[in-house]
Design a protein around this motif. Structure first.
Motif, PDB file in Angstrom:
ATOM      1  N   LEU A 216      41.710  23.160  27.894  1.00  0.00           N
ATOM      2  CA  LEU A 216      41.608  24.526  28.403  1.00  0.00           C
ATOM      3  C   LEU A 216      40.483  24.663  29.413  1.00  0.00           C
ATOM      4  CD1 LEU A 216      41.950  26.404  24.993  1.00  0.00           C
ATOM      5  CD2 LEU A 216      43.774  25.729  26.535  1.00  0.00           C
ATOM      6  N   PHE A 217      39.306  24.182  29.045  1.00  0.00           N
ATOM      7  CA  PHE A 217      38.106  24.365  29.865  1.00  0.00           C
ATOM      8  C   PHE A 217      37.881  23.151  30.759  1.00  0.00           C
ATOM      9  CE2 PHE A 217      37.352  26.924  26.038  1.00  0.00           C
ATOM     10  CZ  PHE A 217      37.022  28.153  26.596  1.00  0.00           C
ATOM     11  N   GLY A 218      38.716  23.002  31.760  1.00  0.00           N
ATOM     12  CA  GLY A 218      38.516  21.915  32.694  1.00  0.00           C
ATOM     13  C   GLY A 218      39.787  21.310  33.231  1.00  0.00           C
ATOM     14  N   GLU A 219      40.787  21.076  32.368  1.00  0.00           N
ATOM     15  CA  GLU A 219      42.008  20.412  32.823  1.00  0.00           C
ATOM     16  C   GLU A 219      43.052  21.393  33.345  1.00  0.00           C
ATOM     17  OE1 GLU A 219      41.617  17.461  33.166  1.00  0.00           O
ATOM     18  OE2 GLU A 219      40.424  16.608  31.558  1.00  0.00           O
ATOM     19  N   LEU A 220      43.169  22.562  32.735  1.00  0.00           N
ATOM     20  CA  LEU A 220      44.151  23.548  33.211  1.00  0.00           C
ATOM     21  C   LEU A 220      43.847  23.972  34.641  1.00  0.00           C
ATOM     22  CD1 LEU A 220      44.814  26.131  30.340  1.00  0.00           C
ATOM     23  CD2 LEU A 220      46.478  24.589  31.374  1.00  0.00           C
ATOM     24  N   PRO A 221      44.858  24.088  35.493  1.00  0.00           N
ATOM     25  CA  PRO A 221      44.640  24.624  36.839  1.00  0.00           C
ATOM     26  C   PRO A 221      44.117  26.063  36.772  1.00  0.00           C
ATOM     27  CG  PRO A 221      46.817  23.607  36.638  1.00  0.00           C
ATOM     28  CD  PRO A 221      46.259  23.704  35.259  1.00  0.00           C
ATOM     29  N   PHE A 225      44.263  28.776  33.700  1.00  0.00           N
ATOM     30  CA  PHE A 225      43.037  29.058  32.947  1.00  0.00           C
ATOM     31  C   PHE A 225      42.644  30.527  33.072  1.00  0.00           C
ATOM     32  CE2 PHE A 225      38.193  28.700  32.841  1.00  0.00           C
ATOM     33  CZ  PHE A 225      38.139  28.809  31.455  1.00  0.00           C
ATOM     34  N   ALA A 226      42.802  31.081  34.272  1.00  0.00           N
ATOM     35  CA  ALA A 226      42.453  32.492  34.453  1.00  0.00           C
ATOM     36  C   ALA A 226      43.341  33.394  33.591  1.00  0.00           C
ATOM     37  CB  ALA A 226      42.574  32.875  35.926  1.00  0.00           C
ATOM     38  N   ARG A 227      44.631  33.066  33.482  1.00  0.00           N
ATOM     39  CA  ARG A 227      45.518  33.857  32.623  1.00  0.00           C
ATOM     40  C   ARG A 227      45.081  33.779  31.156  1.00  0.00           C
ATOM     41  NH1 ARG A 227      50.682  35.300  34.012  1.00  0.00           N
ATOM     42  NH2 ARG A 227      50.605  36.325  31.974  1.00  0.00           N
ATOM     43  N   VAL A 228      44.701  32.579  30.725  1.00  0.00           N
ATOM     44  CA  VAL A 228      44.203  32.417  29.350  1.00  0.00           C
ATOM     45  C   VAL A 228      42.916  33.219  29.168  1.00  0.00           C
ATOM     46  CG1 VAL A 228      43.296  30.765  27.665  1.00  0.00           C
ATOM     47  CG2 VAL A 228      45.258  30.142  29.091  1.00  0.00           C
ATOM     48  N   PHE A 229      42.043  33.162  30.155  1.00  0.00           N
ATOM     49  CA  PHE A 229      40.758  33.853  30.069  1.00  0.00           C
ATOM     50  C   PHE A 229      40.950  35.369  30.064  1.00  0.00           C
ATOM     51  CE2 PHE A 229      36.375  34.902  31.393  1.00  0.00           C
ATOM     52  CZ  PHE A 229      35.674  34.038  30.578  1.00  0.00           C
ATOM     53  N   ASP A 230      41.947  35.859  30.790  1.00  0.00           N
ATOM     54  CA  ASP A 230      42.262  37.290  30.771  1.00  0.00           C
ATOM     55  C   ASP A 230      42.472  37.773  29.332  1.00  0.00           C
ATOM     56  OD1 ASP A 230      42.265  37.207  33.543  1.00  0.00           O
ATOM     57  OD2 ASP A 230      44.448  37.275  33.736  1.00  0.00           O
ATOM     58  N   VAL A 231      43.299  37.030  28.602  1.00  0.00           N
ATOM     59  CA  VAL A 231      43.638  37.427  27.237  1.00  0.00           C
ATOM     60  C   VAL A 231      42.467  37.148  26.293  1.00  0.00           C
ATOM     61  CG1 VAL A 231      45.379  37.273  25.428  1.00  0.00           C
ATOM     62  CG2 VAL A 231      46.017  36.809  27.789  1.00  0.00           C
ATOM     63  N   PHE A 232      41.771  36.047  26.529  1.00  0.00           N
ATOM     64  CA  PHE A 232      40.616  35.670  25.722  1.00  0.00           C
ATOM     65  C   PHE A 232      39.553  36.767  25.704  1.00  0.00           C
ATOM     66  CE2 PHE A 232      36.307  33.750  26.218  1.00  0.00           C
ATOM     67  CZ  PHE A 232      36.102  33.315  24.917  1.00  0.00           C
ATOM     68  N   LEU A 233      39.285  37.376  26.864  1.00  0.00           N
ATOM     69  CA  LEU A 233      38.270  38.433  26.923  1.00  0.00           C
ATOM     70  C   LEU A 233      38.682  39.669  26.128  1.00  0.00           C
ATOM     71  CD1 LEU A 233      36.988  38.388  30.628  1.00  0.00           C
ATOM     72  CD2 LEU A 233      35.765  37.654  28.572  1.00  0.00           C
ATOM     73  N   VAL A 234      39.981  39.867  25.971  1.00  0.00           N
ATOM     74  CA  VAL A 234      40.473  41.025  25.224  1.00  0.00           C
ATOM     75  C   VAL A 234      40.585  40.718  23.734  1.00  0.00           C
ATOM     76  CG1 VAL A 234      42.388  42.644  24.935  1.00  0.00           C
ATOM     77  CG2 VAL A 234      41.719  41.902  27.234  1.00  0.00           C
ATOM     78  N   GLU A 235      41.089  39.520  23.397  1.00  0.00           N
ATOM     79  CA  GLU A 235      41.453  39.227  22.014  1.00  0.00           C
ATOM     80  C   GLU A 235      40.552  38.217  21.310  1.00  0.00           C
ATOM     81  OE1 GLU A 235      45.593  38.886  21.087  1.00  0.00           O
ATOM     82  OE2 GLU A 235      46.174  39.466  23.115  1.00  0.00           O
ATOM     83  N   VAL A 273      48.311  18.237  31.182  1.00  0.00           N
ATOM     84  CA  VAL A 273      47.728  19.568  31.375  1.00  0.00           C
ATOM     85  C   VAL A 273      47.387  19.796  32.846  1.00  0.00           C
ATOM     86  CG1 VAL A 273      45.819  21.095  30.755  1.00  0.00           C
ATOM     87  CG2 VAL A 273      46.866  19.653  29.005  1.00  0.00           C
ATOM     88  N   LYS A 274      46.829  18.794  33.496  1.00  0.00           N
ATOM     89  CA  LYS A 274      46.506  18.939  34.920  1.00  0.00           C
ATOM     90  C   LYS A 274      47.752  19.227  35.756  1.00  0.00           C
ATOM     91  CE  LYS A 274      42.349  16.051  35.170  1.00  0.00           C
ATOM     92  NZ  LYS A 274      41.752  14.804  35.728  1.00  0.00           N
ATOM     93  N   ASP A 275      48.860  18.609  35.362  1.00  0.00           N
ATOM     94  CA  ASP A 275      50.113  18.766  36.115  1.00  0.00           C
ATOM     95  C   ASP A 275      51.081  19.714  35.413  1.00  0.00           C
ATOM     96  OD1 ASP A 275      49.222  16.949  38.015  1.00  0.00           O
ATOM     97  OD2 ASP A 275      50.035  15.238  36.929  1.00  0.00           O
ATOM     98  N   ILE A 276      50.558  20.627  34.619  1.00  0.00           N
ATOM     99  CA  ILE A 276      51.409  21.462  33.775  1.00  0.00           C
ATOM    100  C   ILE A 276      52.384  22.319  34.581  1.00  0.00           C
ATOM    101  CG2 ILE A 276      49.827  23.445  33.647  1.00  0.00           C
ATOM    102  CD1 ILE A 276      50.569  23.576  30.611  1.00  0.00           C
ATOM    103  N   ALA A 277      52.043  22.599  35.837  1.00  0.00           N
ATOM    104  CA  ALA A 277      52.928  23.420  36.681  1.00  0.00           C
ATOM    105  C   ALA A 277      54.287  22.765  36.887  1.00  0.00           C
ATOM    106  CB  ALA A 277      52.256  23.690  38.022  1.00  0.00           C
ATOM    107  N   LYS A 278      54.364  21.441  36.720  1.00  0.00           N
ATOM    108  CA  LYS A 278      55.647  20.748  36.860  1.00  0.00           C
ATOM    109  C   LYS A 278      56.579  21.051  35.688  1.00  0.00           C
ATOM    110  CE  LYS A 278      53.591  16.784  39.274  1.00  0.00           C
ATOM    111  NZ  LYS A 278      53.318  15.316  39.191  1.00  0.00           N
ATOM    112  N   THR A 279      56.001  21.528  34.592  1.00  0.00           N
ATOM    113  CA  THR A 279      56.755  21.674  33.350  1.00  0.00           C
ATOM    114  C   THR A 279      56.959  23.117  32.930  1.00  0.00           C
ATOM    115  OG1 THR A 279      55.800  19.588  32.608  1.00  0.00           O
ATOM    116  CG2 THR A 279      56.840  20.971  30.919  1.00  0.00           C
ATOM    117  N   VAL A 280      55.905  23.939  33.032  1.00  0.00           N
ATOM    118  CA  VAL A 280      55.950  25.284  32.451  1.00  0.00           C
ATOM    119  C   VAL A 280      55.080  26.228  33.268  1.00  0.00           C
ATOM    120  CG1 VAL A 280      54.074  24.698  30.854  1.00  0.00           C
ATOM    121  CG2 VAL A 280      55.584  26.606  30.314  1.00  0.00           C
TER     122      VAL A 280
END
Length: 373
Positions: A216-221, A225-235, A273-280
């Protein structure tokens, strides 16, 4: 449409490619439940300006220690700490554990600013002993801050959160290591197919799970990561576990039945994870994360407390001078599982009638490791 108000630390071309600025420009803050839905749906994800405003508001509302460093403190200390050093050659604080600073869409000036901010945080938080997630957090926040001082203040508020019900970032090796153990518990319960794959291809499955925060903290594009962080700050912290479990589920779906690209499954997951955009897509990743049923904050807290207690009893509270972060191996974790089960089982059975039966299924006479069947 107005051009996005990027600051001087952001590479405009990279940012435009990573996140299209097409979304709404305002958000009237609502009740928490509605805010959760907006964060999960990515309401402010496509607007650079709006995400900056939302981060400012959410972080400002974090309950903090009475004395928490702010932007003015940064202005006072940065010159003394950095001195005449070039920002690009500044050493990183020891507590980041040689973690590489993600660049995301920062330019050279932004990369240097992250190092300056990290050193100033180390000066103001001498109690932080282990926090490898912090470089990614600071790098992300710098994209959405007016200047270094504002980014410093935001990071400090996240670190200084004093609400016991709203855990944010691990700041000690004990907390980090118990989080790795807890993630292993959750994988075994909620991702059994992926867990079997990890056992089959890894000599030490817990070493694989000890990497979960790095995913999460480094490998995600950045846009993920920003989308995860959006929810993280709320929940809060539970979001991190959910997303890491979802990553493992997708990794298993893609790789099951296929030869791995290397002899090192940890490296395979990192590359995935680095290339996750190819999958999901980011939307599918979050959708999968929140589709996991019977997953409560209470469950995480109970497991975390039991794991911390077990680690303290084993004398594992600080990082030793040895390769890798995780000091436990699968055989030792096998012993530990019976301890955690005893500590947490009764409370879990209130929420999950089946309890944590897998702890006991694997504890057969003869004592073989549960991960070699």
């Amino acid at each position: 449409m107005d051009s996005p108000g990027y600051n001087c630390f952001v590479d405009r071309d990279k940012m435009d490619t990573s996140i299209q600025d097409l979304g709404p420009k305002e958000l009237n803050f609502t009740e928490l439940q509605e805010l959760k839905q907006l964060a999960r749906q990515g309401y402010w994800a496509q607007s650079h300006a709006l995400r900056g405003k939302v981060y400012q508001r959410l972080i400002r509302d974090i309950p903090c220690r009475t004395v928490t460093p702010d932007a003015s403190v940064y202005s006072d200390i940065v010159g003394k700490i950095v001195g005449k050093h070039s920002s690009s050659s500044l050493p990183l604080p020891e507590f980041v554990d040689n973690t590489q600073v993600p660049t995301y869409c920062l330019n050279a000036r932004g990369e240097g600013a992250v190092r300056k901010i990290l050193l100033c945080i180390a000066n103001q938080f001498p109690d932080i002993s282990f926090c490898p997630a912090l470089p990614a957090v600071v790098a992300l926040l710098l994209h959405y801050s007016i200047d270094e001082a504002e980014c410093f203040e935001k990071a400090c508020r996240i670190l200084a959160c004093n609400d016991p019900s709203k855990k944010l970032i691990d700041q000690s090796f004990l907390a980090f290591e118990s989080s790795c153990m807890t993630f292993g518990d959750l994988v075994n319960k909620y991702c059994q197919a992926a867990h079997k794959l990890m056992v089959a291809v890894s000599e030490d499955v817990l070493q694989v799970y000890s990497d979960w925060q790095r995913w999460l903290f480094g490998e995600l594009p950045l846009n993920y990561f920003a989308r995860v962080f959006d929810v993280f700050l709320v929940e809060g912290y539970k979001v991190l576990y959910r997303v890491a479990l979802a990553i493992l589920k997708f990794f298993h779906k893609v790789r099951a039945g296929q030869p791995l690209e290397s002899d090192n499954v940890k490296q395979d997951i990192r590359m995935f994870v680095k290339d996750i955009a190819k999958t999901v897509s980011p939307e599918k990743l979050l959708e999968k994360a929140f589709a996991i049923r019977l997953f409560s904050r209470k469950e995480i807290q109970l497991l975390q407390m039991a794991n911390e207690k077990a680690l303290k009893q084993k004398g594992i509270t600080v990082k030793q001078k040895s390769p890798g972060c995780c000091l436990w191996h699968s055989q030792e974790w096998h012993w530990h599982r019976s301890y955690v089960s005893h500590e947490a089982r009764a409370d879990h059975e209130v929420h999950h009638p089946s309890g944590y039966g897998w702890h006991y299924r694997y504890l057969r006479p003869g004592g073989g490791s549960p991960y070699r069947q």
